[in-house]
Write a protein that holds these residues in place. Structure first.
Motif, mmCIF file in Angstrom:
data_model
loop_
_atom_site.group_PDB
_atom_site.id
_atom_site.type_symbol
_atom_site.label_atom_id
_atom_site.label_comp_id
_atom_site.label_asym_id
_atom_site.label_seq_id
_atom_site.Cartn_x
_atom_site.Cartn_y
_atom_site.Cartn_z
ATOM 1 N N GLN A 38 -3.644 117.387 15.689
ATOM 2 C CA GLN A 38 -4.511 118.500 15.451
ATOM 3 C C GLN A 38 -3.487 119.467 15.038
ATOM 4 O OE1 GLN A 38 -7.821 118.195 15.831
ATOM 5 N NE2 GLN A 38 -7.105 116.041 16.203
ATOM 6 N N GLY A 39 -2.299 119.313 14.942
ATOM 7 C CA GLY A 39 -1.363 120.472 14.659
ATOM 8 C C GLY A 39 -1.043 121.464 15.743
ATOM 9 N N TRP A 40 -1.310 121.006 16.885
ATOM 10 C CA TRP A 40 -1.029 122.098 18.271
ATOM 11 C C TRP A 40 0.136 121.833 18.648
ATOM 12 C CZ3 TRP A 40 -5.981 120.129 21.371
ATOM 13 C CH2 TRP A 40 -6.916 120.669 20.909
ATOM 14 N N ASN A 41 0.708 122.988 19.165
ATOM 15 C CA ASN A 41 2.140 122.914 19.440
ATOM 16 C C ASN A 41 2.416 122.736 21.000
ATOM 17 O OD1 ASN A 41 3.285 124.095 17.086
ATOM 18 N ND2 ASN A 41 2.003 126.021 17.513
ATOM 19 N N PRO A 42 3.261 121.518 21.177
ATOM 20 C CA PRO A 42 3.019 121.071 22.776
ATOM 21 C C PRO A 42 4.303 121.984 23.434
ATOM 22 C CG PRO A 42 4.413 119.633 21.275
ATOM 23 C CD PRO A 42 3.619 120.750 20.216
ATOM 24 N N VAL A 86 0.841 121.098 27.940
ATOM 25 C CA VAL A 86 0.204 122.003 27.533
ATOM 26 C C VAL A 86 0.268 121.937 25.968
ATOM 27 C CG1 VAL A 86 -0.293 124.587 27.452
ATOM 28 C CG2 VAL A 86 0.657 123.525 29.527
ATOM 29 N N ALA A 87 -0.998 122.277 25.287
ATOM 30 C CA ALA A 87 -0.776 122.280 23.740
ATOM 31 C C ALA A 87 -1.602 123.303 23.356
ATOM 32 C CB ALA A 87 -1.525 121.031 23.233
ATOM 33 N N TYR A 88 -0.852 124.346 22.437
ATOM 34 C CA TYR A 88 -1.368 125.561 21.960
ATOM 35 C C TYR A 88 -1.963 125.435 20.735
ATOM 36 C CZ TYR A 88 1.342 127.432 25.804
ATOM 37 O OH TYR A 88 1.647 127.876 27.161
ATOM 38 N N ASP A 89 -3.293 126.004 20.528
ATOM 39 C CA ASP A 89 -4.025 125.926 19.049
ATOM 40 C C ASP A 89 -3.480 127.261 18.349
ATOM 41 O OD1 ASP A 89 -5.340 125.895 16.822
ATOM 42 O OD2 ASP A 89 -7.443 125.393 17.933
ATOM 43 N N ASN A 90 -2.708 127.128 17.562
ATOM 44 C CA ASN A 90 -2.179 128.441 16.922
ATOM 45 C C ASN A 90 -3.201 128.994 15.784
ATOM 46 O OD1 ASN A 90 -1.574 126.282 15.045
ATOM 47 N ND2 ASN A 90 0.175 127.353 14.101
ATOM 48 N N TYR A 91 -4.203 128.332 15.352
ATOM 49 C CA TYR A 91 -5.235 128.873 14.600
ATOM 50 C C TYR A 91 -6.181 129.500 15.276
ATOM 51 C CZ TYR A 91 -3.116 126.089 10.984
ATOM 52 O OH TYR A 91 -2.205 125.270 10.131
ATOM 53 N N ALA A 92 -6.636 128.897 16.486
ATOM 54 C CA ALA A 92 -7.745 129.654 17.342
ATOM 55 C C ALA A 92 -6.866 130.830 18.286
ATOM 56 C CB ALA A 92 -8.419 128.396 18.233
ATOM 57 N N GLN A 93 -5.542 130.787 18.315
ATOM 58 C CA GLN A 93 -4.877 131.520 19.326
ATOM 59 C C GLN A 93 -5.207 131.284 20.576
ATOM 60 O OE1 GLN A 93 -2.244 133.719 18.074
ATOM 61 N NE2 GLN A 93 -2.489 132.200 16.722
ATOM 62 N N SER A 94 -5.277 129.893 21.098
ATOM 63 C CA SER A 94 -5.940 129.550 22.507
ATOM 64 C C SER A 94 -5.149 128.391 23.070
ATOM 65 C CB SER A 94 -7.436 129.522 22.667
ATOM 66 O OG SER A 94 -7.795 128.261 21.703
#
Length: 110
Positions: free
Chosen positions: A37-41, A91-99
């Motif tokens: 998904q391109g999320w930052n772990p 934890v995975a952060y969605d940098n597009y949705a900022q969440s």
């Protein structure tokens, strides 16, 4: 009346905690999904008595741009070894949705 059992509350920490504990392959697949998904772990840890707090200790900085599941699993294992008896979560952060895209406990700190 003898058929009725006492309800024993079980501590739930996140969505997946209502399911049976994940094995290593299931954890790997969840991490693969997050990376796809391109999320930052990231990896966090906490004492059991503070596990319901939204604030856990961060294990290093989030792994921005990480694409290797093996590298994330290695960091989870290193966090476990360095903090015995503590709970560890992915934890995975969605940098597009900022969440927060996903978070789940990988070690309950037995």
């Amino acid at each position: 009346m003898s058929d009725i059992q006492n309800f024993k509350p079980v501590q739930k920490y996140e969505t997946f905690s209502y399911l049976p504990e994940m094995n290593a392959d299931q954890v790997r697949k969840q991490i693969e999904y997050c990376l796809a998904q391109g999320w930052n772990p990231s990896v966090e840890y906490s004492e059991k008595e503070h596990a319901m707090s939204p604030y856990w200790y961060m294990w290093k900085l989030p792994f921005f741009g990480e694409q290797s599941v093996e590298a994330v699993l290695q960091e989870i294992e290193e966090c476990r070894r360095s903090n015995p008896g503590m709970m560890v979560r992915f934890v995975a952060y969605d940098n597009y949705a900022q969440s927060l895209g996903m978070a789940f406990v990988v070690d309950r700190g037995r």
